[in-house]
Design an enzyme around this catalytic site. Structure first.
Site, PDB file in Angstrom:
ATOM      1  N   CYS A   2      -4.515  -3.367  -2.818  1.00  0.00           N
ATOM      2  CA  CYS A   2      -5.523  -2.548  -2.437  1.00  0.00           C
ATOM      3  C   CYS A   2      -6.153  -1.948  -1.456  1.00  0.00           C
ATOM      4  O   CYS A   2      -5.677  -2.513  -0.802  1.00  0.00           O
ATOM      5  CB  CYS A   2      -6.922  -3.299  -3.322  1.00  0.00           C
ATOM      6  SG  CYS A   2      -6.662  -4.228  -5.011  1.00  0.00           S
ATOM      7  N   ARG A  27      -1.738   2.529  -1.388  1.00  0.00           N
ATOM      8  CA  ARG A  27      -2.208   0.722  -1.459  1.00  0.00           C
ATOM      9  C   ARG A  27      -1.742  -0.053  -2.540  1.00  0.00           C
ATOM     10  O   ARG A  27      -2.190  -0.794  -2.543  1.00  0.00           O
ATOM     11  CB  ARG A  27      -3.296   0.090  -0.154  1.00  0.00           C
ATOM     12  CG  ARG A  27      -2.995   0.425   0.747  1.00  0.00           C
ATOM     13  CD  ARG A  27      -4.290  -0.197   1.670  1.00  0.00           C
ATOM     14  NE  ARG A  27      -4.872  -1.245   1.510  1.00  0.00           N
ATOM     15  CZ  ARG A  27      -4.195  -2.135   2.692  1.00  0.00           C
ATOM     16  NH1 ARG A  27      -3.024  -1.556   3.826  1.00  0.00           N
ATOM     17  NH2 ARG A  27      -4.465  -3.476   2.604  1.00  0.00           N
ATOM     18  N   TRP A  75      -4.686  -1.934  -7.582  1.00  0.00           N
ATOM     19  CA  TRP A  75      -3.469  -2.522  -7.310  1.00  0.00           C
ATOM     20  C   TRP A  75      -3.501  -4.219  -8.090  1.00  0.00           C
ATOM     21  O   TRP A  75      -3.910  -4.705  -8.073  1.00  0.00           O
ATOM     22  CB  TRP A  75      -1.695  -3.064  -6.632  1.00  0.00           C
ATOM     23  CG  TRP A  75      -0.894  -3.432  -7.030  1.00  0.00           C
ATOM     24  CD1 TRP A  75      -0.054  -1.587  -7.339  1.00  0.00           C
ATOM     25  CD2 TRP A  75      -0.453  -4.480  -6.968  1.00  0.00           C
ATOM     26  NE1 TRP A  75       1.015  -2.471  -7.886  1.00  0.00           N
ATOM     27  CE2 TRP A  75       0.938  -4.583  -8.087  1.00  0.00           C
ATOM     28  CE3 TRP A  75      -0.744  -5.827  -7.038  1.00  0.00           C
ATOM     29  CZ2 TRP A  75       1.916  -5.244  -8.116  1.00  0.00           C
ATOM     30  CZ3 TRP A  75       0.284  -6.816  -7.137  1.00  0.00           C
ATOM     31  CH2 TRP A  75       1.016  -6.257  -7.325  1.00  0.00           C
ATOM     32  N   ASN A  99     -10.289  -7.150  -1.742  1.00  0.00           N
ATOM     33  CA  ASN A  99      -8.841  -6.851  -1.439  1.00  0.00           C
ATOM     34  C   ASN A  99      -8.212  -8.566  -1.278  1.00  0.00           C
ATOM     35  O   ASN A  99      -8.926  -8.917  -0.427  1.00  0.00           O
ATOM     36  CB  ASN A  99      -8.436  -5.792  -0.285  1.00  0.00           C
ATOM     37  CG  ASN A  99      -6.769  -5.941  -0.322  1.00  0.00           C
ATOM     38  OD1 ASN A  99      -6.334  -6.130  -0.982  1.00  0.00           O
ATOM     39  ND2 ASN A  99      -6.751  -5.945   1.172  1.00  0.00           N
ATOM     40  N   GLY A 100      -7.376  -8.601  -2.534  1.00  0.00           N
ATOM     41  CA  GLY A 100      -6.805  -9.492  -1.615  1.00  0.00           C
ATOM     42  C   GLY A 100      -6.867 -10.832  -3.489  1.00  0.00           C
ATOM     43  O   GLY A 100      -7.263 -10.274  -4.401  1.00  0.00           O
ATOM     44  N   GLU A 478      20.018  -2.435   0.456  1.00  0.00           N
ATOM     45  CA  GLU A 478      18.976  -0.737   1.062  1.00  0.00           C
ATOM     46  C   GLU A 478      19.229  -0.004  -0.266  1.00  0.00           C
ATOM     47  O   GLU A 478      17.734   0.318  -0.628  1.00  0.00           O
ATOM     48  CB  GLU A 478      18.355  -0.796   2.078  1.00  0.00           C
ATOM     49  CG  GLU A 478      17.943  -0.098   2.297  1.00  0.00           C
ATOM     50  CD  GLU A 478      15.959  -0.775   1.819  1.00  0.00           C
ATOM     51  OE1 GLU A 478      15.904  -1.666   1.692  1.00  0.00           O
ATOM     52  OE2 GLU A 478      15.381   0.564   2.218  1.00  0.00           O
ATOM     53  N   LYS A 482      16.080   1.749  -3.355  1.00  0.00           N
ATOM     54  CA  LYS A 482      15.702   2.576  -3.293  1.00  0.00           C
ATOM     55  C   LYS A 482      16.215   2.935  -4.368  1.00  0.00           C
ATOM     56  O   LYS A 482      14.863   4.024  -4.744  1.00  0.00           O
ATOM     57  CB  LYS A 482      16.491   3.636  -1.726  1.00  0.00           C
ATOM     58  CG  LYS A 482      15.314   4.374  -0.668  1.00  0.00           C
ATOM     59  CD  LYS A 482      14.906   3.494  -0.076  1.00  0.00           C
ATOM     60  CE  LYS A 482      13.522   2.798  -0.226  1.00  0.00           C
ATOM     61  NZ  LYS A 482      12.782   1.554   0.277  1.00  0.00           N
ATOM     62  N   GLU A 485      13.043   1.592  -7.368  1.00  0.00           N
ATOM     63  CA  GLU A 485      12.112   1.638  -6.552  1.00  0.00           C
ATOM     64  C   GLU A 485      11.728   2.998  -7.017  1.00  0.00           C
ATOM     65  O   GLU A 485      10.474   3.358  -7.342  1.00  0.00           O
ATOM     66  CB  GLU A 485      11.584   1.224  -5.502  1.00  0.00           C
ATOM     67  CG  GLU A 485      11.309   2.023  -4.342  1.00  0.00           C
ATOM     68  CD  GLU A 485      11.503   0.993  -3.399  1.00  0.00           C
ATOM     69  OE1 GLU A 485      11.206   2.058  -1.986  1.00  0.00           O
ATOM     70  OE2 GLU A 485      10.168   0.527  -3.320  1.00  0.00           O
ATOM     71  N   HIS A 501      34.462 -10.881  -9.544  1.00  0.00           N
ATOM     72  CA  HIS A 501      34.176 -12.179  -9.590  1.00  0.00           C
ATOM     73  C   HIS A 501      33.354 -13.062 -10.997  1.00  0.00           C
ATOM     74  O   HIS A 501      32.153 -13.279 -11.596  1.00  0.00           O
ATOM     75  CB  HIS A 501      33.386 -13.146  -9.040  1.00  0.00           C
ATOM     76  CG  HIS A 501      34.872 -13.393  -7.377  1.00  0.00           C
ATOM     77  ND1 HIS A 501      35.512 -14.121  -7.733  1.00  0.00           N
ATOM     78  CD2 HIS A 501      34.955 -12.479  -6.770  1.00  0.00           C
ATOM     79  CE1 HIS A 501      36.877 -14.023  -6.835  1.00  0.00           C
ATOM     80  NE2 HIS A 501      36.065 -13.201  -6.195  1.00  0.00           N
ATOM     81  N   LYS A 601       1.770  -0.101  -2.040  1.00  0.00           N
ATOM     82  CA  LYS A 601       2.939   0.289   0.012  1.00  0.00           C
ATOM     83  C   LYS A 601       3.178  -1.461   0.354  1.00  0.00           C
ATOM     84  O   LYS A 601       3.618  -1.625   1.170  1.00  0.00           O
ATOM     85  CB  LYS A 601       2.632   1.313   0.605  1.00  0.00           C
ATOM     86  CG  LYS A 601       3.244   0.673   2.229  1.00  0.00           C
ATOM     87  CD  LYS A 601       4.364   2.077   1.958  1.00  0.00           C
ATOM     88  CE  LYS A 601       4.512   2.245   2.932  1.00  0.00           C
ATOM     89  NZ  LYS A 601       5.948   2.453   3.360  1.00  0.00           N
TER      90      LYS A 601
END
Ligand code: AGP
Length: 606
Positions: A2, A27, A75, A99-100, A478, A482, A485, A501, A601
């Site tokens: 947020c 955000r 968010w 926010n939180g 990574e 990428k 996402e 395996h 983000k």
């Protein structure tokens, strides 16, 4: 997650707030809203599910005016994505953005008899109700009393209907920065939203109440005493916050890497060797520790894995890389002989921050490798190494990751030197090769259309596997994140030797494989493993160091020859090639590259 913003001053607030929300949208971007104090004292809210551009249209239609207001981009945590759950929330005379997470919202609902009085399913509206409960004309007292009842993390910006022109802000953990700008005062979740108006800002201290007015800013501690703050300066180029002619921030940020990596490295090479004295990192910190623990999340954690491989082979020190979200719950073993390195682009990831606090409590020395100056992780740590990536806006991290890698190379080089593993000549040679990374990355970028072409072969894949050994495996973790996402293709990175395996059962002609081969000592084993998947029908895209031989008789779905550096440094050009692969898949699928679904983000909830 947020983003919050607030403005009070001489100017009309609407555009300032909505423009700021557009910058903060990374955000969280499932709904957005603003509240404006009207000249008659009433507070008018425009909010909706959807992106900020939809809010902008809604505001134009509503036509509210006011020179003081607060805004929010969300968010979703508590309560689905809906107009009602969008912020700001109003209860009585109180309007706020949050926010939180207010963890005890259920007990607060019961305690203050709010069951039938709320209009949303959010924990944030409960915070508004608790402040309204305590409000009897003294805003500071009401905020102080309410805040003591809240459990969890919060950054609150609050306006009171009967105090037009003033914005109140208070926080615990979640960030708020404040500055004087546009003939008034502003607050935001981070400096990128203030950067276009002012270079000076301060971080609101936790459990302090800031009062923003047209004429100035006041700060009070929880006992109501006036407090002072420390101004900081935004040290990055605001121009870097725009898209610079690229269709997406992600492409622009990928393209910036030679420059920002160059800056991160060059400023730390003195007299030909890595030198961190400019960062205030004493050699004793690197010389005296007996082990290292990296704490980080997502991409930053992947950078840590590369760091581990470097440190263990060049410094011969024991190093763990821990998911910050697991660190303290796993009763991690850290003590005064441990150096805990927290890696974070934003410096606001709550798990990383909590891991740093845990490490300090257990006596460890802490070093932050962070991009955002003055961020919570940087402030909580004993020492900070600031990467020079500049603002990273795309949700998918690219330049922040490679500058984190650069930081880890520099730390490794210096550590090897101060611990006597490197003589002066070794350190010089190491630094010289490191300084070549911008040119190697540029060489990949110059041939990016080749990767664009290769990317088409996995456009319609449902699953992609990635395989490599050693350092190549670390960067594939990574590369795989990428791809997941931003393209929504399921992807898994595997250490090549581990595939058989179990996971090789999933390999068919419908599961393309991306292989990276840059480590000479592992080359032949790697090719055997590639053959194993080819024999099961998988098409393979190969990223290979240009000086290595490859089986020309084998058929490849694509081959990209990576500019040659010493093996230990190949992760740099190879990582950028994998970023481009993911980027082009997402671009060609027509997705919103910068704002992938469900993500934000900055992850400020546990
Ligand atoms: C990056 O592409 C990711 N979106 C994410 O994993 C990110 O790296 C992670 O949330 C950590 O963020 P930080 O670096 O700001 O702490």
């Amino acid at each position: 997650m947020c983003g919050i913003i607030g403005y009070t001053g001489e100017k009309e607030a609407e555009d300032i707030l909505v423009d700021g929300l557009e910058i903060l949208e990374y955000r969280g971007y499932d709904s957005a809203g603003i509240a404006l104090c009207q000249a008659d004292g009433s507070v008018r809210i425009s909010k909706c599910a959807g992106r900020v551009k939809e809010l902008r249209a809604l505001c134009k239609e509503a036509g509210f005016r006011g020179t003081c207001g607060i805004g929010h981009t969300r968010w979703a945590t508590h309560g689905g994505v809906s107009d009602a759950n969008a912020h700001p929330h109003q209860f009585g005379k109180v309007t706020l953005t949050h926010n939180g997470i207010i963890e005890n919202y259920r007990s607060l609902i019961q305690r203050y008899g709010l069951e039938d009085k709320l209009h949303s399913q959010t924990d944030s509206e409960v915070a508004a109700a608790v402040i309204a409960h305590f409000y009897n004309g003294d805003p500071l007292a009401a905020i102080r009393k309410a805040v003591l009842k809240l459990k969890g993390t919060f950054a609150l910006s609050i306006i009171f209907e009967d105090i037009p022109g003033a914005i109140f802000a208070v926080r615990n953990v979640s960030p708020v920065v404040i500055g004087r700008a546009v003939q008034g005062s502003m607050l935001a979740s981070d400096v990128t939203a203030l950067g276009q108006y002012t270079k000076k800002y301060f971080v609101l201290p936790e459990f302090h109440v800031a009062v923003l007015k047209k004429e100035g800013i006041e700060l009070y501690d929880m006992s109501g005493e006036a407090a002072s703050w420390e101004w900081m300066t935004v040290d990055w180029d605001v121009d870097r916050s725009g898209k610079g002619g690229y269709p997406f921030y992600m492409e622009k940020e990928i393209m910036e890497q030679p420059e920002v990596i160059g800056e991160t490295i060059a400023s730390r090479i003195r007299e030909g060797i890595p030198d961190l004295s400019g960062d205030g990192i004493p050699d004793s910190l690197l010389a005296d520790c007996k082990r290292i623990s990296v704490v980080a999340c997502g991409t930053a954690m992947h950078a840590g894995l590369v760091g581990k491989a470097l440190m263990q082979s060049l410094v011969r020190i024991h190093m763990d890389v821990e998911l910050a979200s697991e660190f303290m719950y796993a009763d991690a073993i850290v003590d005064e002989d441990t150096l805990v390195i927290a890696i974070s682009q934003s410096g606001e990831t709550i798990d990383t921050l909590e891991a740093v606090k845990y490490a300090k409590k257990n006596g460890a020395k802490t070093l932050a490798v962070v991009n955002v100056r003055g961020s919570s992780v940087a402030r909580a740590s004993d020492y900070a190494f600031y990467t020079n990536a500049g603002p990273e806006i795309a949700v998918a991290s690219t330049k922040a990751y490679t500058t984190q890698l650069a930081a880890l190379y520099l730390l490794t080089g210096r550590m090897a030197y101060v611990r006597g593993r490197f003589g002066r000549e070794d350190a010089e040679r190491f630094a010289k090769e490191l300084l070549r990374t911008p040119e190697a990355i540029q060489a990949v970028l110059d041939r990016r259309e080749e990767i664009h072409y290769i990317a088409r072969s996995i456009l319609n894949a449902k699953d992609v596997f990635m395989m490599g050994r050693g350092l190549d495996y670390s960067i594939l973790l990574e590369g795989s994140l990428k791809l997941k996402e931003i393209s929504y293709i399921h992807s898994e990175a595997y250490a090549s030797g581990e595939l058989k395996h179990g996971t090789i059962a999933l390999i068919t002609e419908d599961t393309p494989v991306v292989a990276v081969v840059t480590q000479g000592k592992l080359q032949s084993k790697e090719f055997s493993n590639i053959k194993e998947v080819q024999s099961r029908g998988a098409g393979v895209i190969l990223f290979i160091k240009e000086t290595f031989d490859m089986d020309r008789n084998a058929s490849w779905d694509g081959v990209f020859r990576l500019p040659a550096m010493e093996d230990g440094f190949m992760v740099m050009p190879a990582s950028v090639a994998l970023q481009l692969l993911a980027y082009y898949v997402s671009l060609d699928k027509g997705l919103d590259v910068d704002k992938p679904r469900n993500l934000a983000k900055v992850v400020t909830v546990e």
